[in-house]
Design a protein around this motif. Structure first.
Motif, PDB file in Angstrom:
ATOM      1  N   ASN A 107       0.883  -0.562  -0.084  1.00 10.93           N
ATOM      2  CA  ASN A 107       0.069  -0.002  -0.145  1.00 10.93           C
ATOM      3  C   ASN A 107       0.967   0.956   0.202  1.00 10.93           C
ATOM      4  OD1 ASN A 107      -1.712   2.068   1.250  1.00 10.93           O
ATOM      5  ND2 ASN A 107      -2.799   0.580   2.117  1.00 10.93           N
ATOM      6  N   HIS A 111      -9.192   0.744   2.554  1.00  7.16           N
ATOM      7  CA  HIS A 111      -7.938   0.634   2.178  1.00  7.16           C
ATOM      8  C   HIS A 111      -8.488  -0.464   0.797  1.00  7.16           C
ATOM      9  CE1 HIS A 111      -3.991  -0.097  -0.375  1.00  7.16           C
ATOM     10  NE2 HIS A 111      -4.450  -1.407  -0.357  1.00  7.16           N
ATOM     11  N   ARG A 112      -9.199  -2.011   1.473  1.00  7.36           N
ATOM     12  CA  ARG A 112      -8.821  -2.978   0.963  1.00  7.36           C
ATOM     13  C   ARG A 112     -10.995  -3.132   0.373  1.00  7.36           C
ATOM     14  NH1 ARG A 112     -11.290  -5.966   6.073  1.00  7.36           N
ATOM     15  NH2 ARG A 112     -12.574  -4.958   5.428  1.00  7.36           N
ATOM     16  N   ASP A 113     -11.477  -2.041   1.046  1.00  6.76           N
ATOM     17  CA  ASP A 113     -13.716  -1.799   0.507  1.00  6.76           C
ATOM     18  C   ASP A 113     -13.763  -1.224  -0.340  1.00  6.76           C
ATOM     19  OD1 ASP A 113     -14.093  -4.031   2.124  1.00  6.76           O
ATOM     20  OD2 ASP A 113     -15.062  -2.158   4.230  1.00  6.76           O
ATOM     21  N   GLU A 165      -7.617   7.528   2.432  1.00  5.27           N
ATOM     22  CA  GLU A 165      -6.778   6.796   3.427  1.00  5.27           C
ATOM     23  C   GLU A 165      -5.661   7.962   3.400  1.00  5.27           C
ATOM     24  OE1 GLU A 165      -4.526   3.428   1.338  1.00  5.27           O
ATOM     25  OE2 GLU A 165      -6.442   2.810   0.627  1.00  5.27           O
ATOM     26  N   LEU A 205      -8.885  -0.322  -3.190  1.00  2.00           N
ATOM     27  CA  LEU A 205      -8.867  -1.441  -3.844  1.00  2.00           C
ATOM     28  C   LEU A 205      -9.565  -1.865  -4.937  1.00  2.00           C
ATOM     29  CD1 LEU A 205      -6.304  -3.871  -1.328  1.00  2.00           C
ATOM     30  CD2 LEU A 205      -5.912  -2.989  -3.262  1.00  2.00           C
ATOM     31  N   GLN A 206     -11.111  -1.414  -4.410  1.00  2.00           N
ATOM     32  CA  GLN A 206     -12.186  -2.036  -5.170  1.00  2.00           C
ATOM     33  C   GLN A 206     -11.831  -1.382  -6.527  1.00  2.00           C
ATOM     34  OE1 GLN A 206     -13.834  -5.084  -4.758  1.00  2.00           O
ATOM     35  NE2 GLN A 206     -12.378  -5.444  -3.506  1.00  2.00           N
ATOM     36  N   GLU A 250      -6.503   0.511   7.179  1.00  2.00           N
ATOM     37  CA  GLU A 250      -6.610  -0.638   6.473  1.00  2.00           C
ATOM     38  C   GLU A 250      -8.421  -1.406   6.392  1.00  2.00           C
ATOM     39  OE1 GLU A 250      -4.698  -3.580   8.159  1.00  2.00           O
ATOM     40  OE2 GLU A 250      -3.137  -2.316   7.794  1.00  2.00           O
ATOM     41  N   ASN A 251      -9.164  -0.678   6.260  1.00  2.00           N
ATOM     42  CA  ASN A 251     -10.884  -1.202   5.930  1.00  2.00           C
ATOM     43  C   ASN A 251     -10.893  -0.687   4.710  1.00  2.00           C
ATOM     44  OD1 ASN A 251     -10.734  -3.747   8.171  1.00  2.00           O
ATOM     45  ND2 ASN A 251     -12.477  -2.093   9.075  1.00  2.00           N
TER      46      ASN A 251
END
Length: 195
Positions: free
Chosen positions: A35, A67-69, A114, A72-73, A64-65
């Protein structure tokens, strides 16, 4: 209240405009899953004489949530749409290319979110500890940015180390960082036998 235009955001923008740094970041992102916002935060906080605390992941959960949700999507959608647009839309100003540009703008906004969260952590000293030795903080912080050292090439790391260190110190610090990464990885493998 999150500050979206903050010193950390401006630091990251100024770095990312440099081609060698952008290329190194993209290589680390694509090859090792790093990241880049966290990588820049690792460097920036080390400059401030701060290192990540042992429980930093628990403290950085919102980051982190997000970034993931979201980030990254959006990145996945942008990359997939690039392939589709190149096949289906011969006109570079066609609807699929324009849609991809909108997704890219949304991805940038997600990354700015972020960074605003990371800057909040910095302001609150959440997940961060004082560290007198900036080089030690840099090594420790960067080591937390990579899950598997086998996927991390040395050259992009050296480019990033050069942001903060003199050229003569980069090689030795690169070796120290590699050793730290590998020791940390071995410890994690020992505590998590399912991987």
């Amino acid at each position: 209240m999150l500050l979206h235009d903050n010193p950390f955001w401006r630091f990251s923008l100024s770095l990312y405009q440099l081609k060698r740094i952008k290329d190194a970041c993209l290589q680390l992102q694509d090859d090792s899953g790093a990241n880049i916002n966290l990588v820049f935060f690792a460097i920036w906080t080390a400059q401030q004489r701060l290192r990540f605390s042992p429980d930093w992941r628990n403290s950085f959960i919102q980051f982190e949530n997000w970034h993931r949700d979201y980030t990254l999507q959006l990145r996945r959608q942008r990359n997939e749409l690039k392939l589709i647009a190149e096949k289906a839309d011969r006109n570079e100003d066609g609807p699929l290319h324009r849609m991809r540009e909108h997704i890219q703008k949304a991805e940038l906004l997600a990354e700015q979110q972020e960074q605003a969260v990371l800057y909040f952590y910095y302001q609150e000293r959440q997940g961060l500890l004082d560290c007198e030795n900036r080089e030690a903080a840099l090594i420790e912080n960067l080591a937390h940015c990579f899950d598997d050292p086998r996927l991390v090439e040395d050259e992009p790391l050296k480019v990033l180390l050069n942001i903060m260190l003199d050229e003569r110190d980069v090689e030795l610090t690169s070796v120290r960082l590699r050793e730290y990464l590998e020791k940390r990885f071995i410890r994690q493998q020992g505590t998590n036998p399912t991987t």
